[in-house]
Design a protein around this motif. Structure first.
Motif, PDB file in Angstrom:
ATOM      1  N   ALA A 162       0.840  -1.206   0.000  1.00  0.00           N
ATOM      2  CA  ALA A 162       0.000   0.000   0.000  1.00  0.00           C
ATOM      3  C   ALA A 162       0.872   1.252   0.000  1.00  0.00           C
ATOM      4  N   LEU A 163       1.903   1.286   0.848  1.00  0.00           N
ATOM      5  CA  LEU A 163       2.783   2.452   0.894  1.00  0.00           C
ATOM      6  C   LEU A 163       3.512   2.641  -0.427  1.00  0.00           C
ATOM      7  N   ALA A 164       4.013   1.550  -1.004  1.00  0.00           N
ATOM      8  CA  ALA A 164       4.727   1.643  -2.284  1.00  0.00           C
ATOM      9  C   ALA A 164       3.791   2.122  -3.392  1.00  0.00           C
ATOM     10  N   ALA A 165       2.564   1.631  -3.403  1.00  0.00           N
ATOM     11  CA  ALA A 165       1.599   2.063  -4.424  1.00  0.00           C
ATOM     12  C   ALA A 165       1.257   3.540  -4.249  1.00  0.00           C
ATOM     13  N   LEU A 166       1.053   3.974  -3.017  1.00  0.00           N
ATOM     14  CA  LEU A 166       0.703   5.369  -2.757  1.00  0.00           C
ATOM     15  C   LEU A 166       1.858   6.322  -3.052  1.00  0.00           C
ATOM     16  N   ALA A 167       3.070   5.796  -3.178  1.00  0.00           N
ATOM     17  CA  ALA A 167       4.203   6.637  -3.566  1.00  0.00           C
ATOM     18  C   ALA A 167       4.001   7.194  -4.972  1.00  0.00           C
ATOM     19  N   ASP A 168       3.163   6.523  -5.772  1.00  0.00           N
ATOM     20  CA  ASP A 168       2.849   6.998  -7.125  1.00  0.00           C
ATOM     21  C   ASP A 168       1.883   8.169  -7.120  1.00  0.00           C
ATOM     22  N   GLY A 169       1.172   8.381  -6.007  1.00  0.00           N
ATOM     23  CA  GLY A 169       0.218   9.482  -5.928  1.00  0.00           C
ATOM     24  C   GLY A 169      -1.028   9.092  -5.170  1.00  0.00           C
ATOM     25  N   THR A 170      -2.029   9.936  -5.256  1.00  0.00           N
ATOM     26  CA  THR A 170      -3.295   9.745  -4.551  1.00  0.00           C
ATOM     27  C   THR A 170      -4.136   8.691  -5.257  1.00  0.00           C
ATOM     28  N   TYR A 171      -4.770   7.843  -4.464  1.00  0.00           N
ATOM     29  CA  TYR A 171      -5.642   6.788  -4.994  1.00  0.00           C
ATOM     30  C   TYR A 171      -6.971   6.798  -4.264  1.00  0.00           C
ATOM     31  N   ASN A 198     -10.864   1.794  -4.315  1.00  0.00           N
ATOM     32  CA  ASN A 198     -10.939   0.680  -5.265  1.00  0.00           C
ATOM     33  C   ASN A 198      -9.788   0.689  -6.262  1.00  0.00           C
ATOM     34  N   ALA A 199      -9.327   1.871  -6.634  1.00  0.00           N
ATOM     35  CA  ALA A 199      -8.167   1.944  -7.525  1.00  0.00           C
ATOM     36  C   ALA A 199      -6.923   1.415  -6.816  1.00  0.00           C
ATOM     37  N   LEU A 200      -6.789   1.733  -5.542  1.00  0.00           N
ATOM     38  CA  LEU A 200      -5.658   1.220  -4.763  1.00  0.00           C
ATOM     39  C   LEU A 200      -5.778  -0.295  -4.613  1.00  0.00           C
ATOM     40  N   MET A 253       1.148   7.692   8.594  1.00  0.00           N
ATOM     41  CA  MET A 253       1.785   7.410   7.305  1.00  0.00           C
ATOM     42  C   MET A 253       0.880   7.754   6.122  1.00  0.00           C
ATOM     43  N   VAL A 254      -0.409   7.613   6.329  1.00  0.00           N
ATOM     44  CA  VAL A 254      -1.392   7.781   5.250  1.00  0.00           C
ATOM     45  C   VAL A 254      -2.401   8.850   5.655  1.00  0.00           C
ATOM     46  N   HIS A 255      -2.766   9.668   4.679  1.00  0.00           N
ATOM     47  CA  HIS A 255      -3.813  10.680   4.875  1.00  0.00           C
ATOM     48  C   HIS A 255      -5.072  10.207   4.152  1.00  0.00           C
ATOM     49  N   ARG A 256      -6.193  10.230   4.847  1.00  0.00           N
ATOM     50  CA  ARG A 256      -7.482   9.851   4.276  1.00  0.00           C
ATOM     51  C   ARG A 256      -8.315  11.112   4.139  1.00  0.00           C
ATOM     52  N   PRO A 299       4.045  13.260   4.800  1.00  0.00           N
ATOM     53  CA  PRO A 299       5.512  13.335   4.693  1.00  0.00           C
ATOM     54  C   PRO A 299       6.214  12.141   5.354  1.00  0.00           C
ATOM     55  N   LEU A 300       5.711  11.700   6.497  1.00  0.00           N
ATOM     56  CA  LEU A 300       6.278  10.527   7.161  1.00  0.00           C
ATOM     57  C   LEU A 300       6.098   9.280   6.290  1.00  0.00           C
ATOM     58  N   GLY A 301       4.921   9.146   5.686  1.00  0.00           N
ATOM     59  CA  GLY A 301       4.653   8.021   4.793  1.00  0.00           C
ATOM     60  C   GLY A 301       5.514   8.058   3.549  1.00  0.00           C
ATOM     61  N   CYS A 302       5.784   9.254   3.036  1.00  0.00           N
ATOM     62  CA  CYS A 302       6.664   9.388   1.863  1.00  0.00           C
ATOM     63  C   CYS A 302       8.065   8.881   2.180  1.00  0.00           C
ATOM     64  N   GLU A 303       8.558   9.198   3.374  1.00  0.00           N
ATOM     65  CA  GLU A 303       9.897   8.730   3.774  1.00  0.00           C
ATOM     66  C   GLU A 303       9.907   7.217   3.917  1.00  0.00           C
ATOM     67  N   ALA A 304       8.870   6.660   4.540  1.00  0.00           N
ATOM     68  CA  ALA A 304       8.790   5.204   4.680  1.00  0.00           C
ATOM     69  C   ALA A 304       8.702   4.545   3.302  1.00  0.00           C
ATOM     70  N   ALA A 305       7.885   5.095   2.416  1.00  0.00           N
ATOM     71  CA  ALA A 305       7.729   4.532   1.068  1.00  0.00           C
ATOM     72  C   ALA A 305       9.038   4.600   0.294  1.00  0.00           C
ATOM     73  N   ARG A 306       9.766   5.690   0.433  1.00  0.00           N
ATOM     74  CA  ARG A 306      11.047   5.816  -0.266  1.00  0.00           C
ATOM     75  C   ARG A 306      11.993   4.696   0.145  1.00  0.00           C
ATOM     76  N   ARG A 307      12.040   4.436   1.426  1.00  0.00           N
ATOM     77  CA  ARG A 307      12.923   3.374   1.927  1.00  0.00           C
ATOM     78  C   ARG A 307      12.434   1.999   1.479  1.00  0.00           C
ATOM     79  N   LEU A 308      11.133   1.797   1.491  1.00  0.00           N
ATOM     80  CA  LEU A 308      10.582   0.518   1.040  1.00  0.00           C
ATOM     81  C   LEU A 308      10.807   0.313  -0.449  1.00  0.00           C
ATOM     82  N   LEU A 309      10.685   1.382  -1.232  1.00  0.00           N
ATOM     83  CA  LEU A 309      10.916   1.266  -2.671  1.00  0.00           C
ATOM     84  C   LEU A 309      12.367   0.898  -2.973  1.00  0.00           C
ATOM     85  N   ASP A 310      13.303   1.397  -2.160  1.00  0.00           N
ATOM     86  CA  ASP A 310      14.704   0.981  -2.314  1.00  0.00           C
ATOM     87  C   ASP A 310      14.830  -0.523  -2.089  1.00  0.00           C
TER      88      ASP A 310
END
Length: 160
Positions: A66-75, A78-80, A104-107, A123-134
């Motif tokens: 979910a975090l990696a997918a949301l790194a692409d943008g807002t979903y 159902n799209a997520l 981590m996630v804003h609803r 912003p916290l979720g973006c940092e976590a996603a960046r590390r997970l994407l690595d």
């Protein structure tokens, strides 16, 4: 982070005895939950440390995806769900709720009929996603070696 690898927070808010015990993972009255400057010490290896629960939310199968997918943008939900192939509606909802609670996630729910709900990273979720994407990039790049190791292991097991 101190010399032992334990994360130290600069937070100076008061901690109740119960919270201190949960952070330290020890019995009542344990003063090990704060350093000499009054900063909270978080240790993911301590049973009661709240960082362990957050780590589970982030690194669980659906949390990572979910975090990696949301790194692409807002979903929208159902799209997520379509992007994170294989996750049930219930599991995605629980995962997003836990990640939202952890900051981590804003609803964003818009008062329309039907309701329009969008999810994005904080912003916290973006940092976590960046590390997970690595980690994901590294893993995908090493899959030929992983598959080779699996085949060798399976062959050795079947012939031995």
């Amino acid at each position: 982070m101190n010399e032992q690898g334990t994360v130290i927070s600069d937070a100076r808010e008061p901690v109740t005895e119960g919270e201190r015990d949960a952070i330290a993972g020890d019995g009542p009255g344990d003063a090990g939950a704060r350093d000499e400057h009054g900063r909270i010490i978080f240790d993911v290896f301590a049973r009661g440390c709240p960082s362990r629960e957050t780590m589970e939310h982030i690194t669980g199968r659906w949390g990572i995806l979910a975090l990696a997918a949301l790194a692409d943008g807002t979903y929208r939900f159902n799209a997520l769900r379509r992007r994170v192939d294989g996750v049930s509606e219930k599991m995605l909802a629980q995962t997003l709720q836990a990640l939202e609670r952890d900051g981590m996630v804003h609803r964003a729910a818009q008062p329309t009929i039907p309701p329009k709900v969008e999810y994005s990273l904080t912003p916290l979720g973006c940092e976590a996603a960046r590390r997970l994407l690595d980690l994901i990039d590294w893993l995908e790049g090493e899959m030929p070696e992983v598959l080779k190791s699996r085949a060798a292991h399976d062959d050795a097991k079947n012939t031995g």
